[in-house]
Write an enzyme that holds these catalytic residues in place. Sequence first.
Site, PDB file in Angstrom:
ATOM      1  N   TYR A 162      -6.978  -6.345   4.131  1.00 51.44           N
ATOM      2  CA  TYR A 162      -5.636  -6.543   4.704  1.00 51.44           C
ATOM      3  C   TYR A 162      -5.308  -5.437   5.710  1.00 51.44           C
ATOM      4  CZ  TYR A 162      -0.576  -6.674   5.193  1.00 51.44           C
ATOM      5  OH  TYR A 162       0.682  -6.699   5.717  1.00 51.44           O
ATOM      6  N   ARG A 191      -4.659  -6.506  14.450  1.00 50.59           N
ATOM      7  CA  ARG A 191      -3.447  -7.122  15.013  1.00 50.59           C
ATOM      8  C   ARG A 191      -2.696  -6.105  15.870  1.00 50.59           C
ATOM      9  NH1 ARG A 191       0.882  -9.697  10.825  1.00 50.59           N
ATOM     10  NH2 ARG A 191       0.548  -7.672   9.826  1.00 50.59           N
ATOM     11  N   TYR A 237       6.231   1.241   7.993  1.00 50.63           N
ATOM     12  CA  TYR A 237       5.644   1.664   6.720  1.00 50.63           C
ATOM     13  C   TYR A 237       4.876   2.969   6.911  1.00 50.63           C
ATOM     14  CZ  TYR A 237       6.214  -2.724   3.961  1.00 50.63           C
ATOM     15  OH  TYR A 237       6.685  -3.789   3.246  1.00 50.63           O
ATOM     16  N   ARG A 262      11.085  -8.877   9.335  1.00 48.52           N
ATOM     17  CA  ARG A 262      11.410  -9.475   8.036  1.00 48.52           C
ATOM     18  C   ARG A 262      11.879 -10.921   8.167  1.00 48.52           C
ATOM     19  NH1 ARG A 262       8.671  -6.635   4.365  1.00 48.52           N
ATOM     20  NH2 ARG A 262       9.079  -4.412   4.581  1.00 48.52           N
ATOM     21  N   GLU A 282       5.023 -13.997  -3.683  1.00 46.97           N
ATOM     22  CA  GLU A 282       5.660 -13.782  -2.378  1.00 46.97           C
ATOM     23  C   GLU A 282       6.260 -15.121  -1.954  1.00 46.97           C
ATOM     24  OE1 GLU A 282       3.588 -11.301   0.527  1.00 46.97           O
ATOM     25  OE2 GLU A 282       3.805 -12.920   1.978  1.00 46.97           O
TER      26      GLU A 282
END
Length: 345
Positions: free
Chosen positions: A153, A160, A213, A226, A333
């Site tokens: 991940y 990305r 983060y 979000r 999730e």
Amino acid sequence: MSLSYTCGPVAALQSLEGVLGGAAIGTNVQPTAAAPWPRQALRAPLLLAADGAPLHEEAWFAGGPAQEVQEGHSEGIHWRRTADVLYGVIELHEDDPALSAAPFAGLPPLQAASELLYRRLFRLLQAQALPQLWRVWNYLARINESSHGLERYRQFNFGRHQALLAAQRDTGRQLPAACAIGVEDGPLSVAFLAGRTPLRPLENPRQVSAWQYPTQYGPRAPSFSRAALADVGHTEALFVSGTASIVGHETVHLGDVAAQCEETVRNIQCLVEQANRQARSAQPFSLAGLSHRAYVRHAEHARTVHDTLQPLLGGAPLVCVLSDICRADLLVEVESQALHPMASA
Ligand code: 3EB
């Protein structure tokens, strides 16, 4: 024009005319490449499906008078578009020969695949003059495994991020709503909606923005908002990203799936409130007025997840899928969306 969204067998429709694209979920889905329209195959078990339906299909439609839909294959992407909106699907295998050449040779394979895939995606959007990326669905194999000293991940986040930089795009704030979900096997698979108008990004005051983060979650932060509001002609879209039991930047309720569900709904509720402060459509958004998809890590949690979420979501549509989640300590999730008609001028 307007944008709409349906759940159900697309093949049974009268015609594919207004279809932009969509997704199919189930263990027996046809491969993405076999679909006659851009349709992302999510090869994962449906949980608690009504009447044991083995397949869940969703599609996005362009509506309104004289909506001409164009279709193409470019940059490895199968896409359909109108004047205002484009839906595309792209898959890239980690052993693709393009990844063993410069500038990708030697990088962790999933990181390289993520960077190349997103570079192609951004090139397509520029070429089609629909540059605003609104919503992205990312599926990657073995998301919590590590290789080359980095969790996969985190490799994805790295690639990305590099592609955003290469395309001279914003890496903070003006980012699409997204999810990044783990499947057993298969290529990196990305579906997306893009358009002409800049999105209005929404952040959750209960959570640190993902793009901020700290590095304990990986060398590059996850590039998503979000939630996002987007204007699509006479429709206002609300896309709520994959949302989990995170407060600040930390996972809460370790090992307690019901409590993780409750925290997740608090986070989505908070995003709905943020959306309503900026919404332009006539009616306010609400939990009960959204469509939801829950990603559940362990099949044995399906009943608890469903029975905890359903009343909190006011009985809104809820599809449950067995899949991995990007943090090993997250058990569930949820992502959500709604389309509202714009308030008349
Ligand atoms: C989180 O809040 C959970 O990397 O695109 C949610 C939605 C998550 C999108 C992404 C990751 C992504 O950090 C993980």
